[in-house]
Design an enzyme around this catalytic site. Structure first.
Site, mmCIF file in Angstrom:
data_model
loop_
_atom_site.group_PDB
_atom_site.id
_atom_site.type_symbol
_atom_site.label_atom_id
_atom_site.label_comp_id
_atom_site.label_asym_id
_atom_site.label_seq_id
_atom_site.Cartn_x
_atom_site.Cartn_y
_atom_site.Cartn_z
ATOM 1 N N ASP A 1 0.829 -1.216 0.000
ATOM 2 C CA ASP A 1 0.000 0.000 0.000
ATOM 3 C C ASP A 1 0.861 1.263 0.000
ATOM 4 O O ASP A 1 2.010 1.248 0.438
ATOM 5 C CB ASP A 1 -0.914 -0.018 1.242
ATOM 6 N N HIS A 25 2.479 3.403 -8.904
ATOM 7 C CA HIS A 25 2.297 1.972 -9.189
ATOM 8 C C HIS A 25 3.501 1.424 -9.958
ATOM 9 O O HIS A 25 3.945 0.307 -9.721
ATOM 10 C CB HIS A 25 1.010 1.752 -9.981
ATOM 11 N N SER A 82 -7.199 -5.717 -5.472
ATOM 12 C CA SER A 82 -8.286 -6.306 -4.686
ATOM 13 C C SER A 82 -9.607 -6.268 -5.448
ATOM 14 O O SER A 82 -9.750 -5.520 -6.433
ATOM 15 C CB SER A 82 -8.441 -5.545 -3.361
ATOM 16 N N ARG A 88 -11.929 2.116 -8.452
ATOM 17 C CA ARG A 88 -11.046 3.273 -8.704
ATOM 18 C C ARG A 88 -11.326 3.862 -10.090
ATOM 19 O O ARG A 88 -11.953 3.204 -10.927
ATOM 20 C CB ARG A 88 -9.584 2.825 -8.588
ATOM 21 N N LEU A 95 11.189 -20.228 -4.620
ATOM 22 C CA LEU A 95 10.195 -19.343 -4.005
ATOM 23 C C LEU A 95 8.899 -19.427 -4.807
ATOM 24 O O LEU A 95 8.930 -19.493 -6.035
ATOM 25 C CB LEU A 95 10.709 -17.887 -4.044
ATOM 26 N N ARG A 113 2.157 -4.792 6.190
ATOM 27 C CA ARG A 113 1.417 -3.738 5.479
ATOM 28 C C ARG A 113 2.268 -2.489 5.455
ATOM 29 O O ARG A 113 2.766 -2.042 6.494
ATOM 30 C CB ARG A 113 0.072 -3.451 6.137
ATOM 31 N N LEU A 130 -6.771 -4.943 7.362
ATOM 32 C CA LEU A 130 -6.455 -6.034 6.437
ATOM 33 C C LEU A 130 -6.951 -5.756 5.025
ATOM 34 O O LEU A 130 -6.479 -6.381 4.066
ATOM 35 C CB LEU A 130 -7.086 -7.349 6.927
HETATM 36 C C1 IPE Z 1 -5.230 -2.851 -0.326
HETATM 37 O O1 IPE Z 1 -4.939 -1.527 -0.485
HETATM 38 C C2 IPE Z 1 -5.214 -3.556 -1.660
HETATM 39 C C3 IPE Z 1 -3.908 -3.730 -2.265
HETATM 40 C C4 IPE Z 1 -2.775 -3.399 -1.744
HETATM 41 C C5 IPE Z 1 -3.923 -4.352 -3.567
HETATM 42 P P1 IPE Z 1 -6.087 -0.432 -0.669
HETATM 43 O O2 IPE Z 1 -5.417 0.877 -0.753
HETATM 44 O O3 IPE Z 1 -6.968 -0.801 -1.802
HETATM 45 O O4 IPE Z 1 -6.920 -0.586 0.674
HETATM 46 P P2 IPE Z 1 -7.720 0.488 1.508
HETATM 47 O O5 IPE Z 1 -8.575 1.252 0.533
HETATM 48 O O6 IPE Z 1 -6.723 1.362 2.195
HETATM 49 O O7 IPE Z 1 -8.491 -0.316 2.486
HETATM 50 C C1 IPE Z 2 -1.505 0.226 -3.349
HETATM 51 O O1 IPE Z 2 -1.296 1.569 -3.360
HETATM 52 C C2 IPE Z 2 -1.636 -0.338 -4.733
HETATM 53 C C3 IPE Z 2 -2.963 -0.886 -5.027
HETATM 54 C C4 IPE Z 2 -3.998 -0.890 -4.238
HETATM 55 C C5 IPE Z 2 -3.138 -1.478 -6.336
HETATM 56 P P1 IPE Z 2 -2.492 2.598 -3.376
HETATM 57 O O2 IPE Z 2 -2.835 2.911 -4.790
HETATM 58 O O3 IPE Z 2 -3.613 2.097 -2.562
HETATM 59 O O4 IPE Z 2 -1.835 3.855 -2.716
HETATM 60 P P2 IPE Z 2 -2.497 4.834 -1.654
HETATM 61 O O5 IPE Z 2 -2.971 3.994 -0.517
HETATM 62 O O6 IPE Z 2 -3.618 5.513 -2.360
HETATM 63 O O7 IPE Z 2 -1.402 5.751 -1.268
HETATM 64 MG MG MG Z 3 -4.116 2.306 -0.612
#
Ligand code: IPE
Ligand code: IPE
Ligand code: MG
Length: 262
Positions: free
Chosen positions: A37, A54, A82, A88, A148, A205, A212
């Site tokens: 994240d 990303h 997810s 998004r 792995l 995380r 989670l």
């Molecule tokens: C969790 O992150 C999903 C992934 C890392 C793929 P999100 O950014 O989507 O989760 P929330 O919105 O903080 O719960």
């Molecule tokens: C995690 O980073 C990547 C995915 C969920 C695919 P985010 O895109 O959720 O980044 P933040 O949480 O908005 O900073």
């Molecule tokens: Mg996020």
């Protein structure tokens, strides 16, 4: 073609070997899950579009995958997309889908050289055909590797996994293969996406959130949880080492009283 690939890579849960219920060796975790994240915030802090975060996140994954075998990690589950991430903006979803294909195509040779087997968990069949086929092909190309397992959680949701697990078991009950009273924890484990993989020992995380986000709800029931404020694109081998070190310091009690305090 798709069915052949699925069979080849052993995606069929029924054919998966019984899951190992052995705890992690005294040392480190065997199976680590990472909730990657903070990509968006990392980019925004730099005045860049979220997609740049990303892209940088893929580099971080590369470094972490490389470090895993040295730390004794056998399975790395990386939460990449997810079931909730479809909500998004379309541009961002499209970019993430593009990155999945790019990753599979560009990394497969390096992963092969490093003995990494790609596996995927999630509703892979519901992805666009390009992503789905690319993932299955990467799995097929790396299926002999043993150093792995890189378990990519794509279109993954803990709730969806439990729904799929229950449907699979219900189908077996309906077909007369399983009696309802035979449903137990071990049977459920063999129908989860993670059938055949070791227990999830450690969940990492990044970017500080204490939740989670629908990640491995069944599997994380007794995992150790480690959160860092570091955003995913800034994660290095050292951050992973720090998490493993912290894991080794933890007492995993599993509800019991440890020998020394009896
Ligand atoms: C969790 O992150 C999903 C992934 C890392 C793929 P999100 O950014 O989507 O989760 P929330 O919105 O903080 O719960
Ligand atoms: C995690 O980073 C990547 C995915 C969920 C695919 P985010 O895109 O959720 O980044 P933040 O949480 O908005 O900073
Ligand atoms: Mg996020």
């Amino acid at each position: 073609m798709l069915e052949n690939l699925r069979r080849l890579v052993g995606l069929n849960h029924e054919s998966a070997p019984a899951p190992a219920k052995v705890p992690a060796p005294a040392g480190g975790p065997r199976h680590v899950g990472v909730i990657m994240d903070g990509n968006g915030r990392w980019a925004q802090r730099r005045g860049l579009p979220r997609t740049a975060g990303h892209k940088a996140g893929v580099e971080a994954l590369r470094a972490v995958v490389k470090a895993c075998p040295d730390l004794g990690i056998e399975v790395l589950t990386a939460y990449a997309f997810s079931t909730e991430n479809w909500t998004r903006p379309k541009d961002e979803v499209d970019f993430l889908m593009y990155l999945i294909v790019e990753y599979c195509r560009r990394e497969v040779n390096t992963l092969n050289e490093n003995g990494v087997r790609i596996n995927a968990i999630g509703r892979i069949d519901e992805l666009p055909a390009l992503q789905r086929d690319e993932i299955y092909q990467a799995m097929e190309k790396t299926r002999h590797n043993t150093r792995l397992v890189l378990n990519l959680a794509v279109n993954y949701g803990g709730h969806a996994e439990l729904v799929d697990t229950m449907r699979a078991i219900a189908a077996e009950v309906a077909a007369g293969k399983v009696r309802p009273e035979e449903i137990n924890e071990d049977l459920i484990r063999t129908h989860l996406y993670t059938a055949g993989l070791p227990e999830l020992d450690l969940v990492i995380r990044t970017a500080g959130e204490m939740r989670l986000s629908n990640f491995m709800l069944w599997q994380a029931s007794y995992s150790e949880f480690w959160v860092t404020d570091v955003a995913w694109p800034d994660v290095t081998r050292e951050v992973l080492e720090q998490a493993v070190l912290e894991y080794k310091r933890r007492d995993r009690r599993f509800g019991t009283v440890l020998q020394q305090s009896r």
